[in-house]
Each structure stands twice: as structure tokens, then as C-alpha cells.
Design a protein around this motif. Structure first.
Motif, short mmCIF file in Angstrom:
data_model
loop_
_atom_site.label_atom_id
_atom_site.label_comp_id
_atom_site.label_asym_id
_atom_site.label_seq_id
_atom_site.Cartn_x
_atom_site.Cartn_y
_atom_site.Cartn_z
N GLU A 92 0.93 -1.31 -0.08
CA GLU A 92 0.28 -0.01 0.06
C GLU A 92 0.85 1.19 -0.05
O GLU A 92 0.65 1.93 -0.87
CB GLU A 92 -0.87 0.03 1.14
CG GLU A 92 -1.90 -1.32 1.27
CD GLU A 92 -2.82 -1.24 0.21
OE1 GLU A 92 -3.13 0.01 -0.06
OE2 GLU A 92 -3.88 -2.00 -0.01
N GLU A 93 1.96 1.27 0.76
CA GLU A 93 3.06 2.56 0.84
C GLU A 93 3.56 2.62 -0.55
O GLU A 93 3.80 3.73 -0.87
CB GLU A 93 3.85 1.89 1.85
CG GLU A 93 4.98 2.96 2.25
CD GLU A 93 5.93 2.45 3.28
OE1 GLU A 93 7.14 2.79 3.28
OE2 GLU A 93 5.55 1.39 4.18
N TYR A 94 3.92 1.46 -1.22
CA TYR A 94 4.58 1.70 -2.52
C TYR A 94 3.54 2.18 -3.50
O TYR A 94 3.94 2.94 -4.10
CB TYR A 94 5.15 0.36 -2.65
CG TYR A 94 6.33 -0.19 -2.08
CD1 TYR A 94 7.41 0.54 -1.49
CD2 TYR A 94 6.35 -1.64 -1.92
CE1 TYR A 94 8.30 0.09 -0.62
CE2 TYR A 94 7.58 -2.02 -1.20
CZ TYR A 94 8.53 -1.17 -0.46
OH TYR A 94 9.54 -1.74 0.17
N ILE A 95 2.40 1.85 -3.40
CA ILE A 95 1.47 2.41 -4.50
C ILE A 95 1.19 3.73 -4.21
O ILE A 95 1.36 4.72 -5.03
CB ILE A 95 0.15 1.49 -4.46
CG1 ILE A 95 0.37 0.10 -4.92
CG2 ILE A 95 -0.91 2.07 -5.14
CD1 ILE A 95 -0.53 -0.89 -4.73
N LYS A 96 0.90 4.16 -2.88
CA LYS A 96 0.63 5.61 -2.60
C LYS A 96 2.18 6.44 -3.07
O LYS A 96 1.66 7.46 -3.72
CB LYS A 96 0.39 5.82 -1.11
CG LYS A 96 -0.86 5.52 -0.59
CD LYS A 96 -0.98 5.75 0.72
CE LYS A 96 -2.41 5.04 1.31
NZ LYS A 96 -2.34 5.02 2.87
N LEU A 97 3.13 5.82 -2.88
CA LEU A 97 4.43 6.69 -2.85
C LEU A 97 4.53 6.80 -4.47
O LEU A 97 5.05 7.85 -4.92
CB LEU A 97 5.50 5.93 -2.46
CG LEU A 97 6.80 6.56 -2.24
CD1 LEU A 97 6.52 7.39 -0.95
CD2 LEU A 97 7.87 5.61 -1.78
N ASN A 98 4.32 5.81 -5.20
CA ASN A 98 4.33 5.79 -6.52
C ASN A 98 3.49 6.17 -7.58
O ASN A 98 3.85 6.67 -8.74
CB ASN A 98 5.12 4.43 -7.10
CG ASN A 98 6.49 4.30 -6.56
OD1 ASN A 98 7.55 4.70 -6.89
ND2 ASN A 98 6.60 3.49 -5.64
N PHE A 99 2.32 5.90 -7.27
CA PHE A 99 1.07 6.21 -8.04
C PHE A 99 0.15 6.96 -7.72
O PHE A 99 -1.00 7.55 -8.26
CB PHE A 99 0.54 4.81 -8.44
CG PHE A 99 1.35 3.88 -9.26
CD1 PHE A 99 1.61 3.79 -10.52
CD2 PHE A 99 1.86 2.96 -8.59
CE1 PHE A 99 2.44 3.09 -11.16
CE2 PHE A 99 2.84 1.93 -8.92
CZ PHE A 99 3.03 2.09 -10.30
N GLY A 100 0.18 7.59 -6.31
CA GLY A 100 -0.70 8.34 -5.61
C GLY A 100 -1.95 7.72 -5.13
O GLY A 100 -2.05 6.38 -5.22
N GLU A 101 -2.56 8.50 -4.23
CA GLU A 101 -3.66 7.86 -3.25
C GLU A 101 -4.83 7.54 -4.12
O GLU A 101 -5.42 6.32 -3.99
CB GLU A 101 -4.04 8.77 -1.94
CG GLU A 101 -2.96 9.31 -1.28
CD GLU A 101 -3.12 8.93 0.10
OE1 GLU A 101 -4.25 8.20 0.54
OE2 GLU A 101 -2.23 9.39 0.85
N LYS A 102 -5.33 8.42 -5.02
CA LYS A 102 -6.61 8.13 -5.66
C LYS A 102 -6.46 6.93 -6.35
O LYS A 102 -7.67 6.25 -6.33
CB LYS A 102 -6.77 9.41 -6.49
CG LYS A 102 -7.51 10.35 -5.95
CD LYS A 102 -8.32 11.15 -6.97
CE LYS A 102 -7.14 12.56 -7.20
NZ LYS A 102 -7.65 13.24 -8.53
N GLU A 103 -5.38 6.51 -7.01
CA GLU A 103 -5.33 5.63 -7.98
C GLU A 103 -5.82 4.10 -7.38
O GLU A 103 -6.09 3.35 -8.07
CB GLU A 103 -4.15 5.41 -8.70
CG GLU A 103 -4.05 6.27 -9.86
CD GLU A 103 -3.89 8.12 -9.31
OE1 GLU A 103 -4.71 8.86 -9.73
OE2 GLU A 103 -3.45 8.36 -8.40
#
Ligand SMILES: Cc1cc2nc3c(=O)[nH]c(=O)nc-3n(C[C@H](O)[C@H](O)[C@H](O)COP(=O)(O)O)c2cc1C
Length: 171
Positions: A92-103
Motif C-alpha cells: 500500500e505504501e509503495y502504491i501511494k508513493l509511486n502512483f498516488g492515493e486516488k489511483e
């Protein structure tokens, strides 16, 4: 059903995952290594799967650019994401960091598919970082002491990869 699978891979682990996923998918599949070429005519695909490896928390520039350039279009498609990494609990952390929260919301399915650490291919700094990552994995402290320049640790999660493909097949 037409699926586009795009990925980038430094030492081959993400490539291996992408190939495994492509084999499991039903319908037509186009597999593209973003380091070699850019996909054309995204509109012809029913769904898109993005694969990336994690290096010190980040995905590669080519994956980030692909996502940024096609962000709005991708939001209209079924989207799958698989990350090849050793610390899957941080997905989850990696997704937020690299693609943003909304996505996160627009994703059909996301997985951490495990990783491969090939110490023979790494330089000194990479080996040091990876020994630390592996040491921190639960219960691996003793195993980490045995790592040599020839060690290859294949921690790909085949079950998760198959589950991921199964979900993407449920169109
Ligand atoms: C220098 C280096 C840094 C890494 N950093 C991370 C990290 O921050 N988090 C993680 O979970 N895995 C990390 N890894 C593990 C890789 O994500 C893993 O080995 C992956 O399978 C590599 O995929 P690739 O060969 O397709 O590039 C790192 C590996 C290396 C060599």
C-alpha cells in the motif's frame, strides 16, 4: 478479451512474473517491456496490467512515465498492478508513493508477487542493501549470514501470481 501487460525489470524478476501472468490470462495478451518499446493504441485493450519492481521504495522511471502519460485513459479501463519486491507488506505504501492515493481505488487487483535477489548480478552497494532487506524479513536473520556473491534467493509467490491472473480473467 484483450489484455495489455506492461512492465519493466532490472534483473529479470518482474519479467518472469509478467510472463507467468501472461500465460495464465485468457484471451489475447500483448506483453511489453517498457524499457524496449512503448505500447501503441491502448484503446484496443479491454484491460491493462502494470508490473514493476521496487528499488529503495520506488518503481522505475519508465513505469512512472507510462502511468503519468496514460493516467486518465487508464482510469477508464480495468487496471491490475503487480509489484515485484521483497517487502510485500509495504505494498500500500509503495502504491501511494509511486502512483498516488486516488489511483488505489481504480485498481481491480493489486499484488506483491515476491522478488528474486541475485547477489551475483549486484554491485557492492546493492548487495549491502539487499542483505539488510533480507535480514529484516521475519525469521531470515540466520539465513542472511550465509549469503555469498553466488546466492540467488527466489522468493516469487507463484500462488499469488495465479490468483492475480484468475481475478483479471473474471471480466
Ligand atoms: C538495490 C536494491 C534495492 C531494493 N529495494 C527494495 C525495497 O525498497 N523494497 C523491496 O521490497 N524490495 C527491494 N528490493 C528487491 C527487489 O524489488 C526485488 O529483487 C525484485 O524482484 C527485483 O525485480 P527486477 O529484477 O525485475 O528488477 C531491492 C533490490 C535491490 C537490488
Amino acid at each position: 478479451m484483450k489484455t495489455l501487460v506492461v512492465y519493466s525489470s532490472k534483473y529479470g524478476a518482474t519479467k518472469k512474473c509478467a510472463q507467468m501472468i501472461a500465460t495464465e490470462l485468457q484471451g489475447e495478451v500483448e506483453l511489453i517491456n517498457l524499457l524496449e518499446k512503448k505500447p501503441k493504441e491502448l484503446v484496443k485493450f479491454d484491460q491493462v496490467i502494470i508490473g514493476a519492481s521496487i528499488y529503495v521504495g520506488s518503481v522505475s522511471k519508465v513505469v512512472k512515465s507510462f502511468y503519468e502519460e496514460n493516467k486518465e485513459f487508464l482510469a477508464t479501463k480495468r487496471l491490475g498492478l503487480f509489484l515485484s519486491c521483497m517487502e510485500g507488506s509495504k505494498i500500500e505504501e509503495y502504491i501511494k508513493l509511486n502512483f498516488g492515493e486516488k489511483e488505489i481505488k481504480s485498481l481491480v487487483k493489486q499484488i506483491a508477487c515476491g522478488g528474486i535477489l541475485d547477489f551475483g548480478k549486484m554491485n557492492f552497494f546493492e548487495r549491502t542493501i539487499c542483505k539488510m532487506i533480507y535480514k529484516n524479513k521475519e525469521g531470515q536473520n540466520q539465513e542472511a549470514q550465509k549469503i555469498t556473491k553466488k546466492t540467488v534467493l527466489d522468493c516469487l509467490d507463484e500462488k499469488a501470481i495465479k490468483e492475480f491472473a484468475k481475478t483479471m480473467n473474471q471480466f
